[in-house]
Design a protein around this motif. Structure first.
Motif, PDB file in Angstrom:
ATOM      1  N   GLU A  37      38.883  40.799  29.443  1.00  0.00           N
ATOM      2  CA  GLU A  37      38.888  39.733  28.446  1.00  0.00           C
ATOM      3  C   GLU A  37      40.133  39.782  27.570  1.00  0.00           C
ATOM      4  O   GLU A  37      40.749  38.755  27.287  1.00  0.00           O
ATOM      5  N   LEU A  38      40.534  40.970  27.146  1.00  0.00           N
ATOM      6  CA  LEU A  38      41.720  41.083  26.312  1.00  0.00           C
ATOM      7  C   LEU A  38      42.978  40.679  27.079  1.00  0.00           C
ATOM      8  O   LEU A  38      43.814  39.931  26.574  1.00  0.00           O
ATOM      9  N   ALA A  39      43.110  41.183  28.283  1.00  0.00           N
ATOM     10  CA  ALA A  39      44.306  40.913  29.076  1.00  0.00           C
ATOM     11  C   ALA A  39      44.466  39.432  29.367  1.00  0.00           C
ATOM     12  O   ALA A  39      45.564  38.869  29.241  1.00  0.00           O
ATOM     13  N   THR A  40      43.385  38.788  29.742  1.00  0.00           N
ATOM     14  CA  THR A  40      43.473  37.376  30.121  1.00  0.00           C
ATOM     15  C   THR A  40      43.495  36.442  28.915  1.00  0.00           C
ATOM     16  O   THR A  40      43.968  35.312  29.013  1.00  0.00           O
ATOM     17  N   THR A  41      42.996  36.912  27.770  1.00  0.00           N
ATOM     18  CA  THR A  41      43.088  36.113  26.544  1.00  0.00           C
ATOM     19  C   THR A  41      44.507  36.101  26.005  1.00  0.00           C
ATOM     20  O   THR A  41      44.993  35.074  25.520  1.00  0.00           O
ATOM     21  N   HIS A  42      45.182  37.231  26.121  1.00  0.00           N
ATOM     22  CA  HIS A  42      46.509  37.359  25.529  1.00  0.00           C
ATOM     23  C   HIS A  42      47.652  37.150  26.516  1.00  0.00           C
ATOM     24  O   HIS A  42      48.818  37.236  26.109  1.00  0.00           O
ATOM     25  N   SER A  43      47.369  36.878  27.759  1.00  0.00           N
ATOM     26  CA  SER A  43      48.431  36.635  28.732  1.00  0.00           C
ATOM     27  C   SER A  43      47.988  35.575  29.739  1.00  0.00           C
ATOM     28  O   SER A  43      47.108  35.825  30.569  1.00  0.00           O
ATOM     29  N   ALA A  44      48.624  34.416  29.666  1.00  0.00           N
ATOM     30  CA  ALA A  44      48.322  33.360  30.632  1.00  0.00           C
ATOM     31  C   ALA A  44      48.754  33.781  32.036  1.00  0.00           C
ATOM     32  O   ALA A  44      48.161  33.366  33.034  1.00  0.00           O
ATOM     33  N   PHE A  45      49.782  34.632  32.112  1.00  0.00           N
ATOM     34  CA  PHE A  45      50.216  35.150  33.411  1.00  0.00           C
ATOM     35  C   PHE A  45      49.106  35.964  34.051  1.00  0.00           C
ATOM     36  O   PHE A  45      48.758  35.776  35.223  1.00  0.00           O
ATOM     37  N   LEU A  46      48.514  36.888  33.289  1.00  0.00           N
ATOM     38  CA  LEU A  46      47.439  37.717  33.828  1.00  0.00           C
ATOM     39  C   LEU A  46      46.176  36.900  34.068  1.00  0.00           C
ATOM     40  O   LEU A  46      45.420  37.171  35.010  1.00  0.00           O
ATOM     41  N   ALA A  47      45.939  35.896  33.250  1.00  0.00           N
ATOM     42  CA  ALA A  47      44.782  35.026  33.460  1.00  0.00           C
ATOM     43  C   ALA A  47      44.886  34.314  34.795  1.00  0.00           C
ATOM     44  O   ALA A  47      43.906  34.191  35.537  1.00  0.00           O
ATOM     45  N   SER A  48      46.099  33.868  35.128  1.00  0.00           N
ATOM     46  CA  SER A  48      46.311  33.198  36.418  1.00  0.00           C
ATOM     47  C   SER A  48      46.268  34.200  37.567  1.00  0.00           C
ATOM     48  O   SER A  48      45.671  33.937  38.615  1.00  0.00           O
ATOM     49  N   ALA A  49      46.881  35.373  37.349  1.00  0.00           N
ATOM     50  CA  ALA A  49      46.966  36.380  38.410  1.00  0.00           C
ATOM     51  C   ALA A  49      45.615  36.987  38.757  1.00  0.00           C
ATOM     52  O   ALA A  49      45.449  37.549  39.854  1.00  0.00           O
ATOM     53  N   THR A  50      44.644  36.907  37.856  1.00  0.00           N
ATOM     54  CA  THR A  50      43.337  37.521  38.105  1.00  0.00           C
ATOM     55  C   THR A  50      42.308  36.523  38.630  1.00  0.00           C
ATOM     56  O   THR A  50      41.122  36.863  38.731  1.00  0.00           O
ATOM     57  N   LYS A  51      42.730  35.327  38.950  1.00  0.00           N
ATOM     58  CA  LYS A  51      41.809  34.402  39.603  1.00  0.00           C
ATOM     59  C   LYS A  51      41.420  34.971  40.967  1.00  0.00           C
ATOM     60  O   LYS A  51      42.245  35.588  41.649  1.00  0.00           O
ATOM     61  N   GLU A  52      40.202  34.771  41.361  1.00  0.00           N
ATOM     62  CA  GLU A  52      39.678  35.422  42.568  1.00  0.00           C
ATOM     63  C   GLU A  52      40.540  35.175  43.791  1.00  0.00           C
ATOM     64  O   GLU A  52      40.741  36.071  44.611  1.00  0.00           O
ATOM     65  N   GLU A  53      41.075  33.962  43.915  1.00  0.00           N
ATOM     66  CA  GLU A  53      41.851  33.657  45.114  1.00  0.00           C
ATOM     67  C   GLU A  53      43.183  34.403  45.160  1.00  0.00           C
ATOM     68  O   GLU A  53      43.843  34.469  46.194  1.00  0.00           O
ATOM     69  N   TRP A  54      43.597  34.996  43.997  1.00  0.00           N
ATOM     70  CA  TRP A  54      44.863  35.717  43.949  1.00  0.00           C
ATOM     71  C   TRP A  54      44.665  37.227  43.941  1.00  0.00           C
ATOM     72  O   TRP A  54      45.599  37.981  43.699  1.00  0.00           O
ATOM     73  N   LEU A  55      43.469  37.703  44.176  1.00  0.00           N
ATOM     74  CA  LEU A  55      43.197  39.138  44.112  1.00  0.00           C
ATOM     75  C   LEU A  55      42.690  39.686  45.445  1.00  0.00           C
ATOM     76  O   LEU A  55      41.532  40.073  45.572  1.00  0.00           O
ATOM     77  N   PRO A  56      43.559  39.736  46.457  1.00  0.00           N
ATOM     78  CA  PRO A  56      43.126  40.260  47.754  1.00  0.00           C
ATOM     79  C   PRO A  56      42.735  41.737  47.713  1.00  0.00           C
ATOM     80  O   PRO A  56      41.990  42.218  48.551  1.00  0.00           O
ATOM     81  N   GLU A  57      43.248  42.481  46.732  1.00  0.00           N
ATOM     82  CA  GLU A  57      42.956  43.911  46.635  1.00  0.00           C
ATOM     83  C   GLU A  57      41.842  44.203  45.634  1.00  0.00           C
ATOM     84  O   GLU A  57      41.639  45.341  45.243  1.00  0.00           O
ATOM     85  N   GLY A  58      41.132  43.195  45.209  1.00  0.00           N
ATOM     86  CA  GLY A  58      40.163  43.403  44.139  1.00  0.00           C
ATOM     87  C   GLY A  58      40.824  43.138  42.804  1.00  0.00           C
ATOM     88  O   GLY A  58      41.730  42.329  42.703  1.00  0.00           O
ATOM     89  N   ARG A  59      40.417  43.846  41.783  1.00  0.00           N
ATOM     90  CA  ARG A  59      40.970  43.620  40.446  1.00  0.00           C
ATOM     91  C   ARG A  59      42.269  44.408  40.239  1.00  0.00           C
ATOM     92  O   ARG A  59      42.369  45.278  39.365  1.00  0.00           O
ATOM     93  N   VAL A  60      43.253  44.085  41.045  1.00  0.00           N
ATOM     94  CA  VAL A  60      44.554  44.747  40.968  1.00  0.00           C
ATOM     95  C   VAL A  60      45.643  43.689  40.892  1.00  0.00           C
ATOM     96  O   VAL A  60      45.693  42.776  41.707  1.00  0.00           O
TER      97      VAL A  60
END
Length: 230
Positions: A37-60
């Protein structure tokens, strides 16, 4: 006196597993585990990068193009709401010329991460250092102008410091090149539009102001959920 009692709106709902952010080139990576929640609230880059379709390795999330030593300051900001650039064992008023460059590079990192809150906090940290009266930065314009585009709070701050706070004769010592051309243009414009009040009374940096922030009508980092844990 600030009360320890605060609004329940500030509760951090850590209902998701942390994300792993692997920063740096393959030969020098460092892994940071951040609250989702903190990472994606304070970084639009991380919010986009953590969308399920962009996480082939899980939450990495992998960021090979950034310096992990700099990213550590962003991670620290997420947990404390502070910019932790004062050297251990030092006072805020101690001379530390390297901190100017560090703050500028942190702002550029925040720009990459699309983190308005982090950038605004870095701006406030730079203003705080100026207010401590040790010195005024005179070498940041090429780094900032070479890594940003368009009007932004840090550019406006750097220009105002040059116009109102640089020692006499400093401007003439600076080289004119591609990286500094926009800076010199903005300085000339700022001098041309200077108000009569500024001409007669000088220029005052307001440490509690949002004048150089980029959040617009949005929330300031000082009041955002999870950004000001003390």
């Amino acid at each position: 006196m600030a009360s320890v009692r605060q609004s329940a709106a500030g509760l951090i709902c850590a209902t998701f597993q942390p994300i792993a952010v692997i920063v740096g080139p393959p030969t020098a990576t460092r892994t940071f585990y951040l609250y989702f929640e903190l990472a994606t609230t304070h970084s639009a880059f991380l919010a986009s990068a953590t969308k399920e379709e962009w996480l082939p390795e899980g939450r990495v999330v992998r960021i090979p193009s950034r310096d992990p030593e700099l990213f550590a300051y962003f991670a620290g900001f997420l947990m404390t709401g502070k910019i932790l650039t004062i050297k251990s064992g030092s006072k805020s008023t101690d001379e530390n010329e390297e901190e100017w460059d560090l703050l500028a590079r942190l702002w550029v990192l925040g720009d990459f991460l699309l983190s308005t809150s982090f950038k605004d906090a870095v701006v406030d940290a730079l203003i705080s250092k100026v207010a401590d009266g040790v010195s005024v930065p005179t070498e940041l314009h090429e780094l900032i102008y070479g890594n940003t585009a368009g009007v932004c709070g840090m550019r406006r701050l750097i220009v105002d410091l040059a116009v109102f706070a640089w020692p006499k004769g400093t401007m003439g010592e600076k080289a004119f090149n591609e990286a500094s051309a926009g800076f010199f243009r903005d300085v000339a414009v700022r001098q041309a539009v200077m108000s009569e009040e500024e001409k007669t009374e000088g220029f005052v940096l307001e440490s509690n102001s949002c004048k150089y922030h980029g959040h617009g009508e949005g929330s300031c980092y000082k009041g955002m959920c999870g950004s000001a844990m003390i």
